[in-house]
Design a protein around this motif. Structure first.
Motif, short mmCIF file in Angstrom:
data_model
loop_
_atom_site.label_atom_id
_atom_site.label_comp_id
_atom_site.label_asym_id
_atom_site.label_seq_id
_atom_site.Cartn_x
_atom_site.Cartn_y
_atom_site.Cartn_z
N GLY A 169 0.83 -1.19 0.00
CA GLY A 169 0.00 0.00 0.00
C GLY A 169 0.86 1.24 0.00
O GLY A 169 1.86 1.31 0.72
N ILE A 170 0.51 2.20 -0.82
CA ILE A 170 1.25 3.47 -0.90
C ILE A 170 0.26 4.61 -0.69
O ILE A 170 -0.78 4.68 -1.33
CB ILE A 170 1.92 3.65 -2.28
CG1 ILE A 170 2.85 2.49 -2.59
CG2 ILE A 170 2.69 4.98 -2.32
CD1 ILE A 170 3.38 2.50 -4.02
N VAL A 171 0.63 5.51 0.22
CA VAL A 171 -0.15 6.73 0.44
C VAL A 171 0.58 7.87 -0.25
O VAL A 171 1.79 8.03 -0.10
CB VAL A 171 -0.28 7.01 1.95
CG1 VAL A 171 -0.99 8.33 2.18
CG2 VAL A 171 -1.02 5.87 2.64
N THR A 172 -0.15 8.66 -1.02
CA THR A 172 0.48 9.73 -1.79
C THR A 172 -0.49 10.89 -1.97
O THR A 172 -1.67 10.80 -1.63
CB THR A 172 0.97 9.21 -3.16
OG1 THR A 172 1.80 10.19 -3.77
CG2 THR A 172 -0.18 8.83 -4.06
N TYR A 173 0.03 11.98 -2.53
CA TYR A 173 -0.80 13.14 -2.88
C TYR A 173 -0.12 13.92 -3.99
O TYR A 173 1.01 13.62 -4.38
CB TYR A 173 -1.12 14.00 -1.66
CG TYR A 173 0.06 14.66 -1.00
CD1 TYR A 173 0.40 15.98 -1.28
CD2 TYR A 173 0.84 13.98 -0.08
CE1 TYR A 173 1.48 16.59 -0.67
CE2 TYR A 173 1.92 14.58 0.53
CZ TYR A 173 2.24 15.88 0.24
OH TYR A 173 3.31 16.48 0.83
N ASP A 174 -0.83 14.89 -4.50
CA ASP A 174 -0.47 15.65 -5.70
C ASP A 174 1.00 16.12 -5.73
O ASP A 174 1.71 15.87 -6.69
CB ASP A 174 -1.42 16.85 -5.81
CG ASP A 174 -1.24 17.64 -7.08
OD1 ASP A 174 -0.38 17.30 -7.92
OD2 ASP A 174 -1.97 18.62 -7.25
N ALA A 175 1.45 16.77 -4.70
CA ALA A 175 2.78 17.40 -4.70
C ALA A 175 3.92 16.38 -4.81
O ALA A 175 5.05 16.76 -5.12
CB ALA A 175 2.97 18.25 -3.46
N GLU A 198 -6.18 17.48 -1.01
CA GLU A 198 -5.55 18.59 -0.30
C GLU A 198 -6.52 19.20 0.71
O GLU A 198 -7.73 19.21 0.49
CB GLU A 198 -5.12 19.68 -1.30
CG GLU A 198 -4.05 19.22 -2.27
CD GLU A 198 -2.71 18.99 -1.60
OE1 GLU A 198 -2.41 19.64 -0.58
OE2 GLU A 198 -1.95 18.15 -2.11
N HIS A 199 -5.98 19.73 1.77
CA HIS A 199 -6.80 20.35 2.81
C HIS A 199 -7.39 21.66 2.30
O HIS A 199 -6.68 22.53 1.80
CB HIS A 199 -5.95 20.60 4.05
CG HIS A 199 -6.72 21.17 5.20
ND1 HIS A 199 -7.72 20.48 5.83
CD2 HIS A 199 -6.64 22.37 5.81
CE1 HIS A 199 -8.22 21.23 6.79
NE2 HIS A 199 -7.58 22.38 6.79
N ASN A 200 -8.71 21.79 2.38
CA ASN A 200 -9.44 23.01 1.99
C ASN A 200 -9.17 23.46 0.55
O ASN A 200 -9.17 24.65 0.27
CB ASN A 200 -9.13 24.16 2.95
CG ASN A 200 -9.72 23.93 4.31
OD1 ASN A 200 -10.74 23.26 4.47
ND2 ASN A 200 -9.08 24.48 5.33
N GLN A 201 -8.95 22.51 -0.35
CA GLN A 201 -8.75 22.83 -1.76
C GLN A 201 -9.52 21.84 -2.62
O GLN A 201 -9.78 20.71 -2.20
CB GLN A 201 -7.26 22.74 -2.13
CG GLN A 201 -6.38 23.77 -1.46
CD GLN A 201 -4.94 23.62 -1.92
OE1 GLN A 201 -4.66 23.10 -3.00
NE2 GLN A 201 -4.02 24.07 -1.09
N SER A 245 -11.08 14.83 -0.89
CA SER A 245 -10.80 15.78 0.19
C SER A 245 -9.81 15.14 1.15
O SER A 245 -9.64 13.92 1.17
CB SER A 245 -12.09 16.19 0.91
OG SER A 245 -12.73 15.06 1.46
N PHE A 246 -9.16 15.95 1.94
CA PHE A 246 -8.10 15.50 2.84
C PHE A 246 -8.60 14.45 3.83
O PHE A 246 -9.67 14.60 4.42
CB PHE A 246 -7.51 16.69 3.60
CG PHE A 246 -6.43 16.30 4.54
CD1 PHE A 246 -5.15 16.05 4.08
CD2 PHE A 246 -6.70 16.17 5.90
CE1 PHE A 246 -4.15 15.67 4.96
CE2 PHE A 246 -5.70 15.79 6.78
CZ PHE A 246 -4.43 15.54 6.32
N ARG A 247 -7.81 13.39 4.00
CA ARG A 247 -8.05 12.36 5.00
C ARG A 247 -6.79 12.21 5.85
O ARG A 247 -5.69 12.43 5.36
CB ARG A 247 -8.34 11.00 4.34
CG ARG A 247 -9.52 10.97 3.43
CD ARG A 247 -10.82 10.97 4.22
NE ARG A 247 -11.97 10.66 3.41
CZ ARG A 247 -12.70 11.53 2.76
NH1 ARG A 247 -12.37 12.80 2.78
NH2 ARG A 247 -13.76 11.17 2.09
N SER A 248 -6.95 11.80 7.08
CA SER A 248 -5.78 11.59 7.93
C SER A 248 -4.98 10.40 7.42
O SER A 248 -5.52 9.49 6.79
CB SER A 248 -6.21 11.36 9.38
OG SER A 248 -6.86 10.11 9.49
#
Length: 108
Positions: free
Chosen positions: A10-16, A45-48, A75-78
């Protein structure tokens, strides 16, 4: 039962982190163990608003790899929630959970 059928990654990732971290990590994993199941938890992302170009680029990239399954949260998740989703959705009992900034050496 072969190694890749006993474990998932499992890999957790985001845009940046897409270009600099996620792409090299997934490529490295698939170069070593092509058939292994990889679950990708994509965080918003948080609030985006969620970046639709990122979604398209991510899906275009992973389509070339077998057994890669994205879960996109708009939307952002912990982090712990994403880890738990990885474990819940894995096809296997054993899961190696990685953050996207991990690198795998050639002698892995």
């Amino acid at each position: 039962m072969s190694f890749q059928n006993k474990f998932s990654i499992g890999i957790v990732t985001y845009d940046a982190r897409f270009e600099s971290y996620f792409k090299p990590l997934l490529k490295s994993i698939k170069d070593h163990i092509p058939e292994i199941e990889v679950l990708v938890m994509v965080n918003g992302e948080h609030n985006q608003s969620f970046n639709q170009n990122y979604r398209k680029n991510l899906l275009d990239f992973i389509i070339d790899y077998k057994n890669v399954y994205p879960f996109i949260f708009t939307s952002f998740r912990s982090l712990s929630k994403l880890w738990n989703n990885t474990l819940i959705n894995s096809s296997n009992d054993f899961v190696l959970v990685l953050n996207d900034d991990v690198s795998i050496s050639a002698n892995f």
